[in-house]
Design an enzyme around this catalytic site. Structure first.
Site, PDB file in Angstrom:
ATOM      1  N   GLU A   1       8.627  13.052   0.850  1.00  0.00           N
ATOM      2  CA  GLU A   1       8.751  11.636   1.210  1.00  0.00           C
ATOM      3  C   GLU A   1      10.050  11.416   1.982  1.00  0.00           C
ATOM      4  OE1 GLU A   1       7.550   7.699  -1.273  1.00  0.00           O
ATOM      5  OE2 GLU A   1       8.830   9.121  -2.312  1.00  0.00           O
TER       6      GLU A   1
ATOM      7  N   ILE B   1     -18.424  15.626  -1.032  1.00  0.00           N
ATOM      8  CA  ILE B   1     -18.131  16.289   0.238  1.00  0.00           C
ATOM      9  C   ILE B   1     -16.776  16.991   0.172  1.00  0.00           C
ATOM     10  CG2 ILE B   1     -17.827  15.937   2.730  1.00  0.00           C
ATOM     11  CD1 ILE B   1     -20.682  15.328   1.652  1.00  0.00           C
TER      12      ILE B   1
ATOM     13  N   GLU C   1       7.788   3.459  -8.650  1.00  0.00           N
ATOM     14  CA  GLU C   1       7.854   3.497  -7.187  1.00  0.00           C
ATOM     15  C   GLU C   1       9.041   2.708  -6.647  1.00  0.00           C
ATOM     16  OE1 GLU C   1       6.263   5.287  -4.933  1.00  0.00           O
ATOM     17  OE2 GLU C   1       5.015   6.274  -6.421  1.00  0.00           O
TER      18      GLU C   1
ATOM     19  N   ARG D   1     -24.173   6.223   2.526  1.00  0.00           N
ATOM     20  CA  ARG D   1     -22.842   5.616   2.528  1.00  0.00           C
ATOM     21  C   ARG D   1     -21.822   6.723   2.286  1.00  0.00           C
ATOM     22  NH1 ARG D   1     -25.294   1.857   4.540  1.00  0.00           N
ATOM     23  NH2 ARG D   1     -25.976   0.017   3.409  1.00  0.00           N
TER      24      ARG D   1
ATOM     25  N   ALA E   1       5.667   1.151  -2.027  1.00  0.00           N
ATOM     26  CA  ALA E   1       4.341   1.298  -2.638  1.00  0.00           C
ATOM     27  C   ALA E   1       4.099   2.752  -2.981  1.00  0.00           C
ATOM     28  CB  ALA E   1       3.260   0.792  -1.693  1.00  0.00           C
TER      29      ALA E   1
ATOM     30  N   ARG F   1       3.735   7.276   9.267  1.00  0.00           N
ATOM     31  CA  ARG F   1       2.387   7.355   8.715  1.00  0.00           C
ATOM     32  C   ARG F   1       1.519   8.203   9.646  1.00  0.00           C
ATOM     33  NH1 ARG F   1       2.328   6.195   3.428  1.00  0.00           N
ATOM     34  NH2 ARG F   1       3.129   4.121   2.956  1.00  0.00           N
TER      35      ARG F   1
ATOM     36  N   PRO G   1     -12.825  -2.151   1.736  1.00  0.00           N
ATOM     37  CA  PRO G   1     -14.072  -2.104   0.972  1.00  0.00           C
ATOM     38  C   PRO G   1     -15.272  -1.534   1.718  1.00  0.00           C
ATOM     39  CG  PRO G   1     -13.606  -4.354   1.637  1.00  0.00           C
ATOM     40  CD  PRO G   1     -12.399  -3.521   2.004  1.00  0.00           C
ATOM     41  N   GLY G   2     -15.164  -1.361   3.029  1.00  0.00           N
ATOM     42  CA  GLY G   2     -16.266  -0.786   3.784  1.00  0.00           C
ATOM     43  C   GLY G   2     -16.435   0.704   3.566  1.00  0.00           C
TER      44      GLY G   2
ATOM     45  N   GLU H   1      11.730   4.811  -4.430  1.00  0.00           N
ATOM     46  CA  GLU H   1      11.863   4.538  -2.999  1.00  0.00           C
ATOM     47  C   GLU H   1      13.124   3.771  -2.629  1.00  0.00           C
ATOM     48  OE1 GLU H   1       8.299   3.030  -1.172  1.00  0.00           O
ATOM     49  OE2 GLU H   1       7.122   4.756  -1.824  1.00  0.00           O
TER      50      GLU H   1
END
Length: 178
Positions: free
Chosen positions: A139, A13, A91, A36, A75, A63, A113-114, A95
């Site tokens: 950043e 997609i 990282e 899915r 992270a 965010r 995981p969904g 950071e």
């Protein structure tokens, strides 16, 4: 009972800078078909930087998906094929400006995981040495030293909501006996 689903068809997609979106047609265990939507992600690494005074170096950053500023452990995403440990070292320095004498692998988590295949590796960094921060050009964040027990309190008061941070702090508490 069989629980797996067999992928019959994959439609791409969207291919983005670091995520891709696919629509899968799958065959369910009962023989029926379903679709899915899956976000493909290269993975990420999170670091719990712990000072000799048991303070955690946390980053506060905006965010956009949540339209809010969050308090998190440092992270970053993996480049495709990159070693998670090397990413974590990079990282932490980018950071916070710190390097560490010791890194302890604290495990991996599956963040969502969904709908996503992202796997996030967590490391605990100790023996910190301060250097200079080297943020990416897009950043913007601030670094804060917060006592470990205060971080626990902030989690329990839902003032820290980020899942990788909560898991990283929990694993640090259990692995280091804090």
């Amino acid at each position: 009972m069989e629980l797996t689903e067999k992928t019959i068809k994959t439609d791409v997609i969207y291919n983005g800078n670091f995520i891709n979106l696919e629509k899968l047609t799958v065959k369910l265990p009962n023989g029926k078909e379903a679709s899915r939507e899956v976000v493909r992600h290269p993975g990420a690494v999170a670091i719990v930087p712990l000072t000799s005074d048991n303070e955690v170096l946390m980053v506060r950053q905006y965010r956009k998906p949540l339209d809010k500023v969050l308090l998190e452990i440092p992270a970053g995403k993996l480049n495709y094929g990159e070693d998670p440990f090397e990413c974590g070292v990079r990282e932490l320095e980018e950071e916070t400006g710190c390097t560490a004498e010791k890194y302890t692998f604290a495990g991996q988590i599956i963040s969502a995981p969904g709908f996503s295949d992202e796997v996030l590796s967590i490391y605990i960094a100790t023996g910190l040495k301060q250097g200079s921060q080297n943020l990416d050009e897009d950043e913007f964040l601030t670094v804060e030293k917060i006592p470990f027990n205060t971080v626990i309190e902030l989690i329990l008061k839902n003032e820290i909501e980020d899942a990788k941070t909560i898991v990283g702090i929990l694993k640090t508490k259990l692995l280091l006996g804090l």
